[in-house]
Motif scaffolding. Sequence first.
Motif, PDB file in Angstrom:
ATOM      1  N   UNK A   1       0.971  -1.577  -0.152  1.00 49.12           N
ATOM      2  CA  UNK A   1      -0.507  -0.229   0.268  1.00 49.12           C
ATOM      3  C   UNK A   1       1.021   1.282  -0.614  1.00 49.12           C
ATOM      4  N   UNK A   2       0.157   2.243  -0.527  1.00 51.90           N
ATOM      5  CA  UNK A   2       1.008   3.245  -0.414  1.00 51.90           C
ATOM      6  C   UNK A   2      -0.129   4.766   0.012  1.00 51.90           C
ATOM      7  N   UNK A   3       0.519   5.440   0.058  1.00 50.84           N
ATOM      8  CA  UNK A   3      -0.036   7.103   0.375  1.00 50.84           C
ATOM      9  C   UNK A   3      -1.672   7.571  -0.623  1.00 50.84           C
ATOM     10  N   UNK A   4      -1.172   7.039  -2.124  1.00 51.36           N
ATOM     11  CA  UNK A   4      -2.567   7.357  -2.377  1.00 51.36           C
ATOM     12  C   UNK A   4      -3.222   6.306  -3.070  1.00 51.36           C
ATOM     13  N   UNK A   5      -3.131   5.247  -2.589  1.00 53.65           N
ATOM     14  CA  UNK A   5      -3.863   3.857  -2.654  1.00 53.65           C
ATOM     15  C   UNK A   5      -4.896   3.929  -1.184  1.00 53.65           C
ATOM     16  N   UNK A   6      -4.185   4.256  -0.013  1.00 54.04           N
ATOM     17  CA  UNK A   6      -5.207   4.556   1.638  1.00 54.04           C
ATOM     18  C   UNK A   6      -6.031   5.332   1.052  1.00 54.04           C
ATOM     19  N   UNK A   7      -5.568   6.734   0.033  1.00 56.93           N
ATOM     20  CA  UNK A   7      -6.774   7.598   0.143  1.00 56.93           C
ATOM     21  C   UNK A   7      -7.586   6.819  -1.119  1.00 56.93           C
ATOM     22  N   UNK A   8      -7.019   6.484  -2.233  1.00 55.66           N
ATOM     23  CA  UNK A   8      -8.497   5.814  -2.855  1.00 55.66           C
ATOM     24  C   UNK A   8      -9.552   5.049  -2.035  1.00 55.66           C
ATOM     25  N   UNK A   9      -9.298   4.360  -1.057  1.00 59.31           N
ATOM     26  CA  UNK A   9     -10.080   2.931  -0.575  1.00 59.31           C
ATOM     27  C   UNK A   9     -11.446   4.657   0.447  1.00 59.31           C
ATOM     28  N   UNK A  10     -10.442   5.581   1.083  1.00 59.16           N
ATOM     29  CA  UNK A  10     -11.761   5.598   2.011  1.00 59.16           C
ATOM     30  C   UNK A  10     -11.844   7.845   0.929  1.00 59.16           C
ATOM     31  N   UNK A  11     -11.317   8.271  -0.035  1.00 57.55           N
ATOM     32  CA  UNK A  11     -11.790   9.353  -0.901  1.00 57.55           C
ATOM     33  C   UNK A  11     -11.612  10.083   0.025  1.00 57.55           C
TER      34      UNK A  11
END
Length: 664
Positions: free
Chosen positions: A197-207
């Motif tokens: 996981x990366x910061x961008x992928x985590x951001x995608x999870x939670x919008x």
Amino acid sequence: MATIQCAATTILLLLLFTSSIPKSHSQQEYVNNKQLDCDNEFNSTKGNICNGVSTSCTSYLTFKSSPPEYATPSSISYLLNSTPSLIAAANNITDVESVAADTLLTVPINCSCSGPYYQHNASYSIKILGETYFTIANNTYQSLTTCQALRAQNRFNDRNLTKGLNLHVPLRCACPTEKQRQAGFNYLLTYLVSKGESISSIGEIFGVDEQSILDANELSANSVIFYFTPISVPLKTEPPAKIQRGATPPEDSPLPPPPPPDGDSDSSKKWVIVGIVVGVVLLLLVGVALFFLCRRQRKKKNEATPPAKPFSASTTTETSKKVLDSIPTSQSWSLSSEGVRYMIESVSVYKFEELQQATGFFSEENKIKGSVYRASFKGDHAAVKVLKGDVSGEINILKRINHFNIIRLSGFCVYKGDTYLVYEFAENDSLEDWLHNDSKKYVNSVSLSWVQRVQIAHDVADALNYLHNYTSPPHVHKNLKSGNVLLDGNFRAKISNFGLARAVEDRGDDGGFQLTRHVVGTQGYMAPEYIENGLITPKMDVFAFGVVVLELLSGREAIVRDKNGTGQQMLSGIVNQVLEGENVREKLGGFMDPNLRGEYPLDLAYSMAELAKLCVAHDLNSRPQISEVFMTLSKIQSSSLDWDPSDDLERSRSVSQTSDSRYR
């Protein structure tokens, strides 16, 4: 080159876009894998700073289900001090429903300020002997707390943790800052990062936009995050009922709406604003498209390259099969180069070619001593030891134990009948080198100080106490000596060489014993009962430890030769001559290492010598248990840290003018 240009274009476009978005104020410092370094404190490991608008708020944790212990809302709520019904509602399950292993669940909690830090308080009762602040923080609580925070908020020493003991557990959480409130964020979620996981992928999870997460954790776009570490994720709404890793952002954009136009503006100004907004949105869409295109190309490239095989079938022997069968199949933790020193749940299997490259083809310049070579794996130093025969016993022991003062086995390789063990690297070689080596490297070095020597003795006792009392079954090292005590960059001691170690299955009042006809070891360190009768008990380690302490005090070897070279004495026997009879003060001063130059507290040196004398008693029943030795050394160490050399000279003069009865 095209990939670099693509990435650069994407970054430029995203920078242009994000510069127009109001950013939330920096919230907390990312823990950055420092939670694994239990022996040191960092600001990030103490907790999240209480800097929000409110001193108390609703917050969220994430927790991976771990059957059979923690797989239902009820069991998880008991561990985390939450409410089963709230956990069930947050995850769209029933109160008693058991979820599959490694399901990421959202846990609502109340977060409040406790002193300077935000935290949610839980409690934990130690279930089995051998649990430590490290395992409780990182295994049981999945990095939602740290060993440093546990130690700071509990009155128990690390070594006094016993079964049934109730601990206070501060869980990491936070409330939004004023800037985050202004940006529309109402909650903060403590999220456990998973592999890949990366910061961008985590951001995608939670919008959530990436920059907001970076700001919330005081990170930059170039920062590296490690999995199995917690980060704070700011949320505008409650987290989704089911967290889908890799999910796409929701249709409603998380970006804040454009500012409302001024009522006095004319229509042309309105159209200018509309045009800017449309342009920014288009730039965002193009940037996101380029970003995912680059990621997809890199992914295809990686998939096209077959993974390296960890072991060549052509080199497999009976030994390698035996060792491989003993290695657990569960996936090991994510550990950075910093974290490898502090926890290894399994060992890696290296290819012989990797070891050749790491050691410069086992060059003489990389030889440390004997068959041990210095190695470098992607910048991380290690020691590679070449052995012949079956060493699966040593591997089986080292892969099960985890202690700071025991050298770490990180991997191995079996090639053409030889076994190559890859160990943690000890920068300062062995204790024997510092006390007895006459080479220029050590002669020209500053001698070990009194405080360093006491610390080394304390470290070795700590490791033996762990082996004798906190491993299951207990283990006897059997080969403790100054040459097997390695020193790291901070001169902290680590026991090595477990080739002779034995498990003690039968434990009685005497601590357990075994008999052997094969007596092997180093003269001067072997206990009398082992030499005479082949008796193996933990007390033989206590004897060897006493000899090591005498080496630290005197700077002499375990066997002392006469000046004329015609005879020799055991160091374990000389201490009796020093501490018995009259003029003990003078005799002790003559016994101490001249390299200390008299810079040591005589009272504590006497206490340490008396302790060593008890450890090397001929009768094993007269020797103390290592746990008693460790406690006594803890007191000596504490006093040594408070010792002021300038005061000791005056104190010695005063004592010399009065009675000398204490030392008679």
